[in-house]
Design an enzyme around this catalytic site. Structure first.
Site, PDB file in Angstrom:
ATOM      1  N   PRO A 190      51.630  14.965 -46.743  1.00  0.00           N
ATOM      2  CA  PRO A 190      52.276  16.265 -46.749  1.00  0.00           C
ATOM      3  C   PRO A 190      51.607  17.339 -45.907  1.00  0.00           C
ATOM      4  CG  PRO A 190      51.259  15.777 -48.887  1.00  0.00           C
ATOM      5  CD  PRO A 190      50.743  14.815 -47.887  1.00  0.00           C
ATOM      6  N   GLU A 191      52.075  17.492 -44.690  1.00  0.00           N
ATOM      7  CA  GLU A 191      51.819  18.729 -43.942  1.00  0.00           C
ATOM      8  C   GLU A 191      53.152  19.453 -43.872  1.00  0.00           C
ATOM      9  OE1 GLU A 191      49.454  18.274 -40.358  1.00  0.00           O
ATOM     10  OE2 GLU A 191      48.704  16.358 -41.054  1.00  0.00           O
TER      11      GLU A 191
ATOM     12  N   HIS B  12      50.871   7.167 -62.748  1.00  0.00           N
ATOM     13  CA  HIS B  12      50.758   8.401 -61.974  1.00  0.00           C
ATOM     14  C   HIS B  12      52.069   9.156 -61.797  1.00  0.00           C
ATOM     15  CE1 HIS B  12      46.758   7.006 -61.376  1.00  0.00           C
ATOM     16  NE2 HIS B  12      47.120   6.024 -60.604  1.00  0.00           N
TER      17      HIS B  12
ATOM     18  N   ARG C 220      46.310  10.665 -56.770  1.00  0.00           N
ATOM     19  CA  ARG C 220      44.992  11.307 -56.670  1.00  0.00           C
ATOM     20  C   ARG C 220      44.914  12.611 -57.463  1.00  0.00           C
ATOM     21  NH1 ARG C 220      43.045  11.109 -50.515  1.00  0.00           N
ATOM     22  NH2 ARG C 220      41.077  11.780 -51.421  1.00  0.00           N
TER      23      ARG C 220
END
Length: 289
Positions: free
Chosen positions: A2-3, A108, A127
């Site tokens: 994700p940018e 997750h 994460r």
DNA sequence: CCGCGATCCTGGGGGC
DNA sequence: TGCCCCCAGGATCGCG
């Protein structure tokens, strides 16, 4: 991944199932993201209508009819998966129906949101660097997450004059300056590397020492690479929605990123990897000065 | 105010 | 098969 372009792509994918839709059900599956969910997070979402989806830096913002905004950040590994009505959808190597029990219960999966689209949206982040928060819409700009953010990389006001001023006297390497969200909002490691390559600027050059014509070239390169990536993400997204309903994947070949040891696309040298402030930088020492 | 490293997490991949 | 180390698209904090 994700940018800015990926966040924009995810936002576009969420739009048809969130914007102008009502949240019929919400639940959090574990509360120990690095930033904990706010109190009664699911309760404050349930029954709310999403008026508008927007993006600021790498945040997706969903303005609710309650006067609060759902703030979403994907961190390094965050994913939003959309399951549209009834049809078989693919998730990674698996194929699931929207009505199967397992959706939203995989490892997750942190948040599950159902809307009257009807659709189910699952936020997964292994994460756990991502976050979801609720902030008063009126106070958003003053919130610490947003207060210090710099200009949007794609804003018309972001031009050579702006960047020259921001870089003036800066002794930090231009690579680090571009990654600093207080200077420009939305760039990340990949697109900084790519933009510097396109502009022919060494990542090691101090920001304050970049010549003015190079600054102009850099602004052009930044906007170009971001726009191309959004375009590619958008088309890849359409394919994915048909095939899998999965968001956040975006296939693209980069000129220098993750290409250590490969020949420079311009044919003059070999792409090198160095570490700057703890992060990989890929560049062509021969083209970038 | 600065630059930089450490840190928060989990998982994948390579070397041995 | 296992272990250990390095690496990952982000962002913040604290140190000198």
């Amino acid at each position: 991944m994700p940018e800015l372009p990926e966040v924009e792509t995810v936002k576009a994918g969420l739009q048809p199932v969130l914007e102008q839709h009502r949240i019929t059900h919400a639940e959090t599956r574990r509360g120990d993201l690095r930033v904990p969910f706010p109190n009664d997070f699911a309760g404050r979402l349930t029954g709310r209508r999403i008026e508008h989806l927007r993006r600021r830096a790498k945040y997706i913002l969903a303005d609710l009819d309650s006067g609060e905004t759902l703030v979403i950040h994907l961190g390094m590994s965050g994913r939003m998966t959309v399951y549209a009505s009834g049809a078989k959808k693919k998730l990674g190597n698996y194929v699931h129906d929207m009505n199967e029990d397992g959706i939203g219960k995989y490892k997750h999966d942190h948040v599950v949101i159902d809307t009257d689209a009807p659709a189910r949206i699952v936020f997964n982040d292994h994460r756990r660097f991502g976050l979801m928060l609720l902030i008063d819409t009126a106070a958003l700009e003053e919130h610490k997450l947003f207060k210090g953010l710099g200009i949007e990389a794609l804003a018309p006001d972001f031009d050579a004059a702006y960047l020259a001023k921001a870089f003036k006297g800066k002794k930090t390497p231009v690579k680090a300056a571009l990654l600093d969200q207080r200077v420009i909002a939305g760039l990340g490691n990949i697109y900084v590397c790519e933009a510097l390559f396109r502009a022919g600027i060494s990542p090691k050059r101090l920001a304050g020492k970049v010549r003015s014509e190079k600054i102009a070239a850099l602004v052009t390169a930044i906007k170009q690479v971001l726009r191309e990536a959004i375009k590619a993400g958008g088309s890849s997204l359409r394919d994915h929605r048909q095939a899998t309903g999965e968001l956040g994947y975006f296939q693209k070949r980069f000129a220098v990123y993750d290409r250590e040891g490969e020949p420079c696309p311009h044919g003059h040298g070999t792409i090198k990897r160095i570490v700057q402030s703890g992060r990989s930088t890929f560049y062509c020492p021969s083209c970038q000065r």
